[in-house]
Design a protein around this motif. Structure first.
Motif, PDB file in Angstrom:
ATOM      1  N   TYR A  23      83.177 102.384  -9.884  1.00  0.00           N
ATOM      2  CA  TYR A  23      83.048 101.200  -9.042  1.00  0.00           C
ATOM      3  C   TYR A  23      81.594 101.086  -8.633  1.00  0.00           C
ATOM      4  CZ  TYR A  23      88.117 101.421  -8.683  1.00  0.00           C
ATOM      5  OH  TYR A  23      89.454 101.457  -8.972  1.00  0.00           O
ATOM      6  N   SER A  42      87.234  92.310  -6.658  1.00  0.00           N
ATOM      7  CA  SER A  42      86.966  91.832  -5.300  1.00  0.00           C
ATOM      8  C   SER A  42      88.234  91.382  -4.582  1.00  0.00           C
ATOM      9  CB  SER A  42      85.930  90.697  -5.323  1.00  0.00           C
ATOM     10  OG  SER A  42      86.367  89.630  -6.131  1.00  0.00           O
ATOM     11  N   ASP A  43      89.245  90.932  -5.323  1.00  0.00           N
ATOM     12  CA  ASP A  43      90.502  90.499  -4.712  1.00  0.00           C
ATOM     13  C   ASP A  43      91.627  91.510  -4.907  1.00  0.00           C
ATOM     14  OD1 ASP A  43      89.366  88.127  -3.816  1.00  0.00           O
ATOM     15  OD2 ASP A  43      89.846  87.070  -5.677  1.00  0.00           O
ATOM     16  N   VAL A  44      91.268  92.724  -5.324  1.00  0.00           N
ATOM     17  CA  VAL A  44      92.245  93.777  -5.596  1.00  0.00           C
ATOM     18  C   VAL A  44      91.969  94.937  -4.648  1.00  0.00           C
ATOM     19  CG1 VAL A  44      93.085  95.392  -7.332  1.00  0.00           C
ATOM     20  CG2 VAL A  44      92.297  93.140  -8.035  1.00  0.00           C
ATOM     21  N   GLY A  45      92.993  95.445  -4.045  1.00  0.00           N
ATOM     22  CA  GLY A  45      92.804  96.620  -3.205  1.00  0.00           C
ATOM     23  C   GLY A  45      92.468  97.826  -4.078  1.00  0.00           C
ATOM     24  N   HIS A  46      91.394  98.533  -3.721  1.00  0.00           N
ATOM     25  CA  HIS A  46      91.001  99.714  -4.483  1.00  0.00           C
ATOM     26  C   HIS A  46      90.207 100.650  -3.590  1.00  0.00           C
ATOM     27  CE1 HIS A  46      87.399  97.211  -4.687  1.00  0.00           C
ATOM     28  NE2 HIS A  46      86.712  98.298  -4.994  1.00  0.00           N
ATOM     29  N   ASN A  47      90.229 101.925  -3.936  1.00  0.00           N
ATOM     30  CA  ASN A  47      89.442 102.923  -3.224  1.00  0.00           C
ATOM     31  C   ASN A  47      88.171 103.147  -4.006  1.00  0.00           C
ATOM     32  OD1 ASN A  47      91.428 103.343  -1.301  1.00  0.00           O
ATOM     33  ND2 ASN A  47      92.455 104.858  -2.559  1.00  0.00           N
ATOM     34  N   ASP A  51      82.600  95.866  -5.872  1.00  0.00           N
ATOM     35  CA  ASP A  51      83.589  94.970  -6.458  1.00  0.00           C
ATOM     36  C   ASP A  51      83.542  94.890  -7.979  1.00  0.00           C
ATOM     37  OD1 ASP A  51      84.596  94.270  -3.972  1.00  0.00           O
ATOM     38  OD2 ASP A  51      83.140  92.663  -3.713  1.00  0.00           O
TER      39      ASP A  51
END
Length: 76
Positions: A23, A42-47, A51
């Motif tokens: 990332y 950017s519109d996806v939840g991620h750790n 983006d």
């Protein structure tokens, strides 16, 4: 995570599939998304930092990703 002045990249290894997920703290612009291994999260939840997701599954992909990693390093 990797840090210069602030985090510029985070790496998540997927050992079962021998893939590195990177990332980057870069805006996922059209030219950066032309790479087959990149994706806008950017519109996806991620750790992770930023983006722009890179899915590195070969040495060739890593070589192609190095300019993007350098851009993120220089920007942060």
């Amino acid at each position: 995570a990797f840090r210069h002045n602030k985090n510029f990249a985070s790496v998540k290894p997927l050992l079962a599939s021998l893939v590195l997920i990177i990332y980057l703290d870069l805006e996922p612009t059209k030219d950066r998304l032309e790479y087959v291994f990149s994706r806008d999260v950017s519109d996806v939840g991620h750790n992770g930092t930023g983006d722009l997701e890179l899915r590195i599954s070969s040495k060739e992909y890593l070589e192609q990703a190095m300019p993007l990693i350098e851009q993120s390093y220089q920007a942060n």
